[in-house]
Design an enzyme around this catalytic site. Structure first.
Site, PDB file in Angstrom:
ATOM      1  N   GLU A   1      44.557  30.552   8.497  1.00  0.00           N
ATOM      2  CA  GLU A   1      46.665  30.214   9.528  1.00  0.00           C
ATOM      3  C   GLU A   1      46.730  28.713   9.347  1.00  0.00           C
ATOM      4  O   GLU A   1      47.848  28.504   9.406  1.00  0.00           O
ATOM      5  CB  GLU A   1      46.313  30.562  11.093  1.00  0.00           C
ATOM      6  CG  GLU A   1      47.095  30.894  11.459  1.00  0.00           C
ATOM      7  CD  GLU A   1      46.708  30.749  12.806  1.00  0.00           C
ATOM      8  OE1 GLU A   1      46.974  30.592  13.944  1.00  0.00           O
ATOM      9  OE2 GLU A   1      45.711  31.700  13.251  1.00  0.00           O
TER      10      GLU A   1
ATOM     11  N   ARG B   1      52.668  35.977  11.973  1.00  0.00           N
ATOM     12  CA  ARG B   1      52.026  34.284  12.217  1.00  0.00           C
ATOM     13  C   ARG B   1      52.969  34.531  10.612  1.00  0.00           C
ATOM     14  O   ARG B   1      52.372  33.318   9.733  1.00  0.00           O
ATOM     15  CB  ARG B   1      50.576  33.762  11.496  1.00  0.00           C
ATOM     16  CG  ARG B   1      49.399  34.087  12.369  1.00  0.00           C
ATOM     17  CD  ARG B   1      50.329  33.448  13.851  1.00  0.00           C
ATOM     18  NE  ARG B   1      49.033  33.722  15.423  1.00  0.00           N
ATOM     19  CZ  ARG B   1      48.899  34.547  16.131  1.00  0.00           C
ATOM     20  NH1 ARG B   1      50.018  35.218  16.199  1.00  0.00           N
ATOM     21  NH2 ARG B   1      48.617  35.120  17.196  1.00  0.00           N
TER      22      ARG B   1
ATOM     23  N   SER C   1      43.191  28.096  15.854  1.00  0.00           N
ATOM     24  CA  SER C   1      41.649  29.328  14.878  1.00  0.00           C
ATOM     25  C   SER C   1      42.301  28.728  13.418  1.00  0.00           C
ATOM     26  O   SER C   1      43.785  28.716  13.202  1.00  0.00           O
ATOM     27  CB  SER C   1      42.957  30.215  14.864  1.00  0.00           C
ATOM     28  OG  SER C   1      42.559  30.941  16.568  1.00  0.00           O
TER      29      SER C   1
END
Length: 338
Positions: A334, A165, A237
Site C-alpha cells: 500500500e 486504495r 498498513s
C-alpha cells in the site's frame, strides 16, 4: 506561503523516519500560488513529485529533483441545507483535523476515518479507508493543477476512478496532477456505519452510536493496534488486503476455517485480510536489528531504530514471498516506494 529549501533532510518529512535528502523542496499554499511557482518551467523540466504528510511513502534513496509540499490548511463551507454541508478543504490540512472539525459540528461521513495520518490532499489519491468507510464516500470533487497545461481543473468524484486504495491520481494522472483542495459532502442526518464487530462493541460500550462515540471508539482501537509514528517509525498498513476469485477464497477457507472473508467489488471475488495471512505465516512481532513487524498488527512494518528504506523494503519482500509460497496469494504494498 511559498518557501524554497535546498538539499533538505527528509527524515522529519516521512513517518518511517528513514534518512533521505532532496535536492529541493518548495511549499505552496493555493492553486494560484502553485501555478505561479511552476510557470517558468524550471521545476517541471526535471524530476519532481508531491510530498504531503509523508505518511504513505518509503524513501529508499535520495530524491534527485524537486518536491512540492502543500501547506494550505483552510476549511471553507460552500453550502449548507437541512441535510448536507459542502466544504472545501485545502490539501495541506492534517486529515484528522478535518475529521475532528466535522464531528464537532455534527457532520457525518468521516468519523470512521478518525486518526488516519496524512494530509487531506493525499486522501483521494489513496482513497483512504477504514472500518467500512472510504474517502470516496464523501468526496464530491477534487481541485487540481494540470502540470501539462498549468490549467486549474476540478474533477468530479465520478471521474476520479476510485477503487480499493486506488484512484485516477495513481493511474493516468500520476505525475501530471497536483491536488490543491478537496470538496466534501457531509451529512447532517445520523448514519452510523458499524459493520465491523470491534467497532460496534467499542461504540456500544461508550454509550451508543453518536458521532463523538464512534470517533472515540475508532481512535481507541487504532491506538491499541497501531504504533504512533511520532514514537515508532511506520507508515500504518504497509500491505493491501488482496482481492481474489471466490473459488480461491473458498479453497483457502476449507484449509483454514478461521480465515475471515470480506466482500469485494463483485460476487465473483472476495477480499482476504492481509494481516491474517501475515500473522498465520508467523511474521507478527518478527524483529530484525533495525526493522520489524508490529506485535499488535501484522500489517504494520516498523523502524526499530536506524533503519534505512532499503532494509524496510527487504523485510516487506521477504514477507510477500513467504505469504505467496504458503497460501498462493500475492499481497501488494500500500505504501509508495521512492
Amino acid at each position: 506561503m511559498m518557501e524554497r529549501f535546498l538539499d533538505i533532510d527528509l527524515t522529519p518529512y516521512n513517518s518511517f523516519g528513514v534518512p533521505a535528502r532532496a535536492d529541493r523542496m518548495v511549499t505552496f499554499d493555493s492553486r494560484e500560488e502553485l501555478r505561479e511557482l511552476l510557470a517558468d518551467g524550471e521545476i517541471l523540466a526535471g524530476r519532481w513529485g508531491v510530498l504531503s504528510g509523508g505518511n504513505n511513502i518509503l524513501f529508499t534513496q535520495d530524491f534527485r529533483g524537486t518536491l512540492l509540499h502543500p501547506v494550505g490548511k483552510g476549511i471553507e463551507v460552500l453550502s449548507s441545507d437541512v441535510s448536507r454541508v459542502r466544504v472545501r478543504v485545502q490539501a495541506g490540512l492534517e486529515w484528522d483535523d478535518l475529521v475532528a472539525w466535522a464531528v464537532e459540528r455534527g457532520l457525518w461521513g468521516l468519523e470512521n476515518l478518525s486518526l488516519i495520518p496524512g494530509y487531506v490532499g493525499a486522501a483521494p489519491v489513496q482513497n483512504i479507508g477504514a472500518y467500512g468507510a472510504e474517502a470516496k464516500d464523501t468526496v464530491e470533487a477534487v481541485e487540481l493543477l494540470d502540470t501539462g497545461t498549468l490549467a486549474p481543473l476540478t474533477l468530479a468524484a465520478a471521474h476520479c476512478g476510485f477503487g480499493y486504495r486506488e484512484s485516477v491520481f495513481k493511474g493516468v494522472l500520476r505525475g501530471r496532477a497536483v491536488i490543491t483542495a478537496v470538496v466534501f459532502s457531509l451529512g447532517r442526518v445520523p448514519r452510523p456505519s458499524l459493520g465491523y464487530g470491534d467497532l460496534a462493541r467499542e461504540t456500544a460500550a461508550l454509550g451508543g452510536p453518536s458521532l463523538e462515540n464512534i470517533r472515540r471508539a475508532v481512535t481507541a482501537i487504532r491506538r491499541r493496534k497501531l504504533p504512533d509514528p511520532k514514537e515508532t517509525g511506520n507508515a500504518g498498513s504497509f500491505f493491501k488486503n488482496p482481492v481474489v476469485e471466490r473459488s480461491v477464497a473458498e479453497r483457502l477457507k476449507e484449509r483454514y476455517p478461521d480465515l475471515p472473508l470480506y466482500p469485494a467489488q463483485d460476487e465473483a471475488h472476495c477480499k482476504l485480510p492481509a494481516g491474517w495471512l501475515i500473522d498465520r505465516a508467523g511474521w507478527k512481532g518478527h524483529a530484525r536489528p533495525t526493522v520489524g513487524v508490529h506485535g499488535a498488527q501484522a500489517l504494520v512494518l516498523v523502524n526499530r531504530g536506524g533503519a534505512t528504506g532499503t532494509e524496510v523494503l527487504g523485510l516487506a519482500s521477504d514477507i510477500r514471498r513467504d505469504v505467496e509460497e504458503r497460501f498462493g496469494v500475492r499481497i501488494e504494498t500500500e505504501v509508495n516506494v521512492w
